[in-house]
Scaffold this motif. Structure first.
Motif: not given
Length: 540
Positions: A216-243
């Motif tokens: 999974v490739a999450i594309v975001t920017n320097t404003t939105v990333g600090p707010l929401y990137l980890e919230r979206v990425a963490a469950p995907l990694r926990a499910a075994g996906r490469e983010v």
């Protein structure tokens, strides 16, 4: 009534292994009389008492799918029972659809009037707030594929259950107090769902169900990333996906080929294959750019839109328009490429700067101005709530805007004709953006001002009156948007507007109002256009 509760309820019950009950049918079985007969002999008040009794008894049971009559929500007792005893799904249908479905049905006593359309409009106005009060899921029934609607309900029920299991704090549990609205962009094999509601980013299930590959490739920017990137990425990694995290600079000025290449560089460096899913986490720039990358990488990989600005939630994330800017014109390089899903978490609007919120309201106003005069009226009446970020008002504005755009896209996916109406205000707006330099004005600010200019030109063409122009200008101003354009010079204005995708044979095409709530596509005499420019611009 006429939304398909019985048909969908039966299929849903079968899929869930439950018993299906229709409260109207239950009343008829118990009394031995038809619903119209009860209405005629005993009156509506007596029928409502019988209805409440049946619902009270059925709510005490388990393992059923219950289809209630459309008026069951009029009783506060019924609403409380339904909300406390199960998951309430509101099947929403517009008046036109209900008219078609009930035209020859004599078993609906409330529609046996001289003007059934007016009656339906009255019932909708009365009942809609009550449906929304108790519904956890709102499903649009405008599409003909019943199986698709049932699957949407099943998917949303699964997501709700996952949210309930994961609840561990008061903040999380409060999410279930608001309904998730589900719509569909009906494009045959390329159809996809739109989910609108608070807390979608806090629940991994809605996004996870649309990701099939390992990467999974999450594309975001320097404003939105600090707010929401980890919230979206963490469950995907926990499910075994490469983010793969791709964080781009923020701003319209970065919607360029150079930035697009940064996305391709990251995908290639991580050996991403055709099963890699791209996730666009951000506003319109991120959505357009990520969609174009998805359309182009290996000639097409899946992507999901996760819009975090109002403008993206009501407009740019829906419809499959992707692309980048060129120094000579906005969005001139791109492709039509539909996402797998759109997940609009309305909670992200709480962190949106006021200027960005206003920019999104421009697209909301646009949808009412071009195609739904009643919606335009509603925006006028509720603009204060929208600016104040009232959750219910924003949810309705987003849902109605998505409904309007989805219906237009369904009829004209690749802008062969009708879809051009969605560019109301954009001919002038794009000229402002390009003329000042991308990023000086936000896209929505330019569109808002462009709508005032388009309304002025519509009046000069004899399509609308002065009062309609004043209404458009006043609403744009109330949204916090500019109503006076910068003076780029008449010749520069014309030069910039000549570089537009709608133009044909060198002629500038405009979307005009004829009248308010109805669009007209065409050119305008140069003299009238120059009058509009003179009237609507101010010297720098």
């Amino acid at each position: 009534m006429g939304a398909g509760k019985t048909t969908i309820g039966r299929i849903l019950a079968r899929k869930l292994g439950m018993r299906f009950v229709d409260s109207d049918h239950e009343i008829e079985a118990r009394t031995g009389a038809s619903i119209p007969w009860i209405f005629e002999i005993e009156g509506e008040e007596s029928f409502r008492r019988r209805e409440s009794e049946v619902i009270r008894e059925l709510c005490a049971e388990g393992g059923i799918v219950l289809a209630t009559g459309g008026g069951a929500v009029l009783s506060a007792e019924n609403r409380a029972l339904l909300k406390s005893c199960g998951t309430v799904v509101y099947l929403r249908a517009n008046v036109n659809s209900i008219m078609v479905r009930t035209a020859h049905d004599k078993n609906r006593p409330l529609l046996q009037t001289a003007d059934p359309r007016r009656k339906l409009e009255e019932l909708t106005a009365q009942r809609e707030p009550l449906y929304r009060e108790i519904a956890e899921l709102v499903i649009d029934t405008g599409r003909p594929n019943v199986q698709s609607m049932v699957q949407t309900i099943l998917d949303q029920l699964e997501a709700l259950e996952a949210t309930r299991r994961a609840r561990c704090t008061p903040a999380t549990s409060s999410m279930t107090q608001h309904s998730t609205i589900s719509l569909t962009v009906d494009l045959g094999e390329r159809s996809y769902p739109i989910a609108i509601g608070p807390g979608l980013l806090s629940d991994p299930a809605p996004l996870a169900q649309h990701i099939k590959g390992r990467q999974v490739a999450i594309v975001t920017n320097t404003t939105v990333g600090p707010l929401y990137l980890e919230r979206v990425a963490a469950p995907l990694r926990a499910a075994g996906r490469e983010v793969i995290e791709i964080v781009l600079p923020d701003g319209e000025q970065y919607k360029t080929m150079e930035t697009l290449m940064q996305v391709f560089d990251a995908l290639l460096a991580n050996k991403c294959d055709r099963k890699t899913t791209l996730v666009a986490l951000g506003g319109g720039v991120i959505g357009d750019l990520t969609g174009f990358a998805a359309a182009s990488y290996m000639r097409g990989v899946p992507f999901v839109q996760v819009p975090t600005t109002l403008l993206a939630q009501v407009d740019s994330s829906v419809g499959g328009k992707t692309g980048i800017n060129h120094p000579l014109g906005k969005n001139m390089i791109g492709a039509f490429y539909q996402p797998r899903a759109v997940l609009a978490d309305t909670a992200t609007l709480a962190t949106l700067p006021a200027r960005e919120l206003a920019a999104g309201l421009a697209e909301v106003i646009k949808h009412g101005a071009i195609i739904d005069a009643a919606f335009f009226d509603w925006i006028e009446q509720n603009i204060g709530k929208l600016v104040a970020r009232d959750q219910a008002a924003l949810a309705h504005a987003i849902a109605r805007s998505c409904e309007i755009k989805a219906d237009v896209v369904r009829q004209d996916e690749r802008e062969g004709g009708l879809r051009a109406i969605l560019n109301f205000g954009h001919t002038f707006g794009h000229a402002i953006e390009n003329g000042l330099g991308y990023g000086v004005w936000l896209h929505g600010e330019a569109v808002g001002c462009g709508m005032v200019m388009a309304a002025d030109l519509s009046r000069r063409m004899g399509y609308i009156d002065d009062a309609a122009v004043r209404r458009v200008r006043a609403l744009v101003a109330a949204a916090g948007l500019p109503t006076v354009a910068p003076d780029l010079g008449a010749e520069r204005w014309l030069e910039l507007m000549e570089v537009d995708k709608k133009n044909e044979g060198g002629d500038i095409k405009f979307i005009l109002l004829k009248p308010l709530g109805s669009p007209s596509i065409g050119g305008a005499p140069r003299a009238l256009l120059l009058e509009t420019l003179a009237a609507c611009v101010v010297a720098p």
